[in-house]
Scaffold this motif. Structure first.
Motif, mmCIF file in Angstrom:
data_model
loop_
_atom_site.group_PDB
_atom_site.id
_atom_site.type_symbol
_atom_site.label_atom_id
_atom_site.label_comp_id
_atom_site.label_asym_id
_atom_site.label_seq_id
_atom_site.Cartn_x
_atom_site.Cartn_y
_atom_site.Cartn_z
ATOM 1 N N ALA A 21 4.001 -3.356 -7.659
ATOM 2 C CA ALA A 21 3.527 -4.529 -6.925
ATOM 3 C C ALA A 21 2.001 -4.551 -6.863
ATOM 4 N N ALA A 22 1.381 -3.383 -6.676
ATOM 5 C CA ALA A 22 -0.078 -3.325 -6.625
ATOM 6 C C ALA A 22 -0.687 -3.737 -7.964
ATOM 7 N N GLN A 23 -0.073 -3.273 -9.059
ATOM 8 C CA GLN A 23 -0.553 -3.669 -10.382
ATOM 9 C C GLN A 23 -0.412 -5.192 -10.586
ATOM 10 N N ARG A 24 0.704 -5.713 -10.153
ATOM 11 C CA ARG A 24 0.957 -7.158 -10.285
ATOM 12 C C ARG A 24 -0.061 -7.977 -9.490
ATOM 13 N N LEU A 25 -0.470 -7.451 -8.345
ATOM 14 C CA LEU A 25 -1.397 -8.168 -7.475
ATOM 15 C C LEU A 25 -2.859 -7.837 -7.776
ATOM 16 N N HIS A 26 -3.067 -6.862 -8.656
ATOM 17 C CA HIS A 26 -4.420 -6.423 -9.019
ATOM 18 C C HIS A 26 -5.191 -5.897 -7.808
ATOM 19 N N ILE A 27 -4.496 -5.104 -6.984
ATOM 20 C CA ILE A 27 -5.150 -4.419 -5.866
ATOM 21 C C ILE A 27 -4.688 -2.970 -5.867
ATOM 22 N N ALA A 28 -5.361 -2.153 -5.077
ATOM 23 C CA ALA A 28 -4.988 -0.741 -4.983
ATOM 24 C C ALA A 28 -3.733 -0.600 -4.120
ATOM 25 N N GLN A 29 -2.981 0.502 -4.368
ATOM 26 C CA GLN A 29 -1.724 0.683 -3.650
ATOM 27 C C GLN A 29 -1.906 0.961 -2.160
ATOM 28 N N PRO A 30 -2.844 1.838 -1.737
ATOM 29 C CA PRO A 30 -2.966 2.119 -0.299
ATOM 30 C C PRO A 30 -3.234 0.881 0.560
ATOM 31 N N PRO A 31 -4.191 -0.001 0.172
ATOM 32 C CA PRO A 31 -4.388 -1.206 0.987
ATOM 33 C C PRO A 31 -3.148 -2.092 1.034
ATOM 34 N N LEU A 32 -2.395 -2.141 -0.084
ATOM 35 C CA LEU A 32 -1.183 -2.945 -0.106
ATOM 36 C C LEU A 32 -0.175 -2.399 0.899
ATOM 37 N N SER A 33 0.006 -1.086 0.918
ATOM 38 C CA SER A 33 0.934 -0.464 1.855
ATOM 39 C C SER A 33 0.524 -0.745 3.296
ATOM 40 N N GLN A 34 -0.801 -0.696 3.560
ATOM 41 C CA GLN A 34 -1.293 -0.968 4.908
ATOM 42 C C GLN A 34 -1.031 -2.430 5.302
ATOM 43 N N ILE A 36 1.420 -4.373 4.299
ATOM 44 C CA ILE A 36 2.839 -4.566 4.577
ATOM 45 C C ILE A 36 3.193 -3.981 5.944
ATOM 46 N N LYS A 37 2.625 -2.796 6.262
ATOM 47 C CA LYS A 37 2.861 -2.213 7.591
ATOM 48 C C LYS A 37 2.335 -3.135 8.688
ATOM 49 N N GLN A 38 1.170 -3.741 8.454
ATOM 50 C CA GLN A 38 0.596 -4.664 9.426
ATOM 51 C C GLN A 38 1.493 -5.891 9.612
ATOM 52 N N LEU A 39 2.068 -6.381 8.489
ATOM 53 C CA LEU A 39 2.971 -7.519 8.571
ATOM 54 C C LEU A 39 4.189 -7.180 9.411
ATOM 55 N N GLU A 40 4.769 -6.013 9.178
ATOM 56 C CA GLU A 40 5.938 -5.602 9.957
ATOM 57 C C GLU A 40 5.586 -5.452 11.431
ATOM 58 N N ALA A 41 4.396 -4.930 11.688
ATOM 59 C CA ALA A 41 3.968 -4.774 13.080
ATOM 60 C C ALA A 41 3.796 -6.131 13.753
ATOM 61 N N ASP A 42 3.210 -7.104 13.025
ATOM 62 C CA ASP A 42 3.035 -8.446 13.584
ATOM 63 C C ASP A 42 4.380 -9.101 13.882
ATOM 64 N N LEU A 43 5.352 -8.859 12.994
ATOM 65 C CA LEU A 43 6.667 -9.464 13.176
ATOM 66 C C LEU A 43 7.530 -8.703 14.167
ATOM 67 N N GLY A 44 7.237 -7.410 14.316
ATOM 68 C CA GLY A 44 8.094 -6.564 15.142
ATOM 69 C C GLY A 44 9.421 -6.291 14.487
ATOM 70 N N VAL A 45 9.432 -6.292 13.159
ATOM 71 C CA VAL A 45 10.665 -6.142 12.389
ATOM 72 C C VAL A 45 10.403 -5.214 11.211
ATOM 73 N N VAL A 46 11.371 -4.327 10.920
ATOM 74 C CA VAL A 46 11.289 -3.490 9.727
ATOM 75 C C VAL A 46 11.836 -4.290 8.546
ATOM 76 N N LEU A 47 10.984 -4.547 7.550
ATOM 77 C CA LEU A 47 11.378 -5.328 6.382
ATOM 78 C C LEU A 47 11.812 -4.445 5.222
ATOM 79 N N LEU A 48 11.253 -3.249 5.144
ATOM 80 C CA LEU A 48 11.502 -2.360 4.014
ATOM 81 C C LEU A 48 11.867 -0.972 4.497
ATOM 82 N N ASN A 49 12.879 -0.368 3.858
ATOM 83 C CA ASN A 49 13.173 1.045 4.046
ATOM 84 C C ASN A 49 12.519 1.811 2.922
#
Length: 302
Positions: A21-34, A36-49
Motif C-alpha cells: 500500500a505504501a508503494q502504491r501511494l508513494h509514501i513511506a510505510q511508517p507514516p502510513l501505519s501512523q 491508519i492508527k490515527q483514523l481508527e482512533a478518530d473513529l473509535g473502531v478497529v478496522l484492521l487486525n
C-alpha cells in the motif's frame, strides 16, 4: 478526518499489506501505519487486525471500506463534473428564434447541437419577434437569439448568418396562385396580413418599404405576432403577405408561396447575444453553430 485518510485506508484494505500500500501511494510505510492508527482512533473502531504475517479487515473494516470507496468515487465524480462545466462540456443554453427561423433553423440547430454537444441542455423558444428577443437577452431569459437585425443596442452584439429574399404568400384560390413569379406591384389592390407593426417587427418595416417602392402603401387588414397565424390567415383568404423565403418550409393547406421578381426585398437573420464574454458552454455552442450554419442556411443539413 481528511480525504487522504480515506485514500490511505482504501489502499491498505485492498492490498492487505502495508508495504504494498505504501508503494502504491508513494509514501513511506511508517507514516502510513501512523495515519491508519490515527483514523481508527478518530473513529473509535478497529478496522484492521494486524499480525507479523498478514493484515485482515474486521467486519467494521469491510463495511467502512465500502463506504470509503463510495465517498471517494463521489468526490472524484464531482471534480470531473466541475471540470467539464469549467471547459463548457456541460451546461444549459436558452436560444430564441424569430418567427420564420422557428420552422427551418430551430429543428436543424437542435439536431446539430444534440449530436455535437449532447451534454449541453437546450431550451429552445420559437416565434419570438426581434424586440422580445432583445428584452429576453437583457434579462437572461435567453442566452442566444436568432433575430432580424438591425438591433440598436450597445449591450448586445450580433453577427449576420444569412440573407434571404422575401416571397409572397397568397390564398390558393387567388388569381395569382398559379404564377411562376410575381412583382410586388401586382399586389397593390390586395389587403395584407403582416407581422405586428409599430417597431415590433423588422419584417413589417421591410414589407411596408417594399410596397412603397413599388408605388403603393399596403392596406393592412390584420397584424399578427406569429408566423403560423399569419400564413393561416392567408390560407383562410383574409389577405396576402410578404414573408422571408424560409417561411415556405411551413406548409399550410390553402396557402401558396410565390417567388417575387423585379426589385426583390431581402431580410437578414443574425445570431445575437449579450456583449459580455460568453460562458464556456455558450462559447462551445457558438463555435459549433458557426461551423454548421452555412449548411443549415443552405438547407443541406438533415
Amino acid at each position: 478526518m481528511e480525504l487522504r485518510h480515506l485514500r490511505y485506508y482504501v489502499a491498505v484494505a485492498e492490498e492487505c499489506h502495508f508495504g504494498r500500500a505504501a508503494q502504491r501511494l508513494h509514501i513511506a510505510q511508517p507514516p502510513l501505519s501512523q495515519q491508519i492508527k490515527q483514523l481508527e482512533a478518530d473513529l473509535g473502531v478497529v478496522l484492521l487486525n494486524r499480525s507479523t504475517r498478514k493484515v485482515e479487515l474486521t467486519e467494521a473494516g469491510r463495511r467502512y471500506l465500502d463506504r470509503a470507496k463510495e465517498i471517494l468515487a463521489s468526490v472524484d465524480a464531482a471534480a470531473q463534473e466541475a471540470n467539464r462545466v469549467a471547459v463548457g462540456e456541460v451546461g444549459r443554453v436558452a436560444i430564441g428564434f424569430t418567427g420564420s427561423a422557428t420552422y427551418h433553423m430551430l429543428p436543424a440547430i437542435a439536431r446539430t447541437l444534440r449530436v455535437e454537444l449532447p451534454d449541453i441542455e437546450l431550451d429552445l423558444q420559437g416565434e419570438m419577434l426581434t424586440p422580445r428577443q432583445a428584452a429576453a437577452l437583457h434579462d437572461g431569459t435567453i442566452d442566444l437569439g436568432f433575430l432580424r437585425p438591425p438591433v440598436h443596442d450597445r449591450l448586445l452584439r450580433y453577427e449576420v448568418v444569412t440573407t434571404e429574399p422575401m416571397i409572397a404568400v397568397i390564398p390558393r384560390a387567388h388569381r395569382l396562385a398559379e404564377e411562376d413569379s410575381i412583382e410586388i406591384a401586382d399586389l397593390a389592390d390586395e389587403v395584407f396580413v403582416t407581422y405586428a407593426g409599430f417597431s415590433r417587427s423588422v419584417v413589417f418595416e421591410v414589407v411596408v418599404d417594399a410596397c412603397q417602392r413599388a408605388g403603393f402603401t399596403p392596406t393592412i387588414r390584420h397584424e399578427v405576432g406569429e408566423t403560423a397565424t399569419l400564413v393561416s390567415f392567408v390560407a383562410a383568404g383574409l389577405g396576402v403577405a410578404l414573408v422571408p423565403q424560409s417561411v415556405q418550409h411551413m406548409q399550410i393547406t390553402g396557402a401558396v408561396y410565390v417567388p417575387l421578381h423585379g426589385e426583390v426585398p431581402t431580410v437578414e437573420l443574425a445570431m445575437a447575444m449579450r456583449s459580455e464574454p460568453p460562458s464556456p458552454h455558450l462559447e462551445r455552442v457558438l463555435t459549433c453553430l458557426r461551423e454548421a450554419l452555412p449548411q443549415i442556411g443552405a438547407g443541406t443539413l438533415s
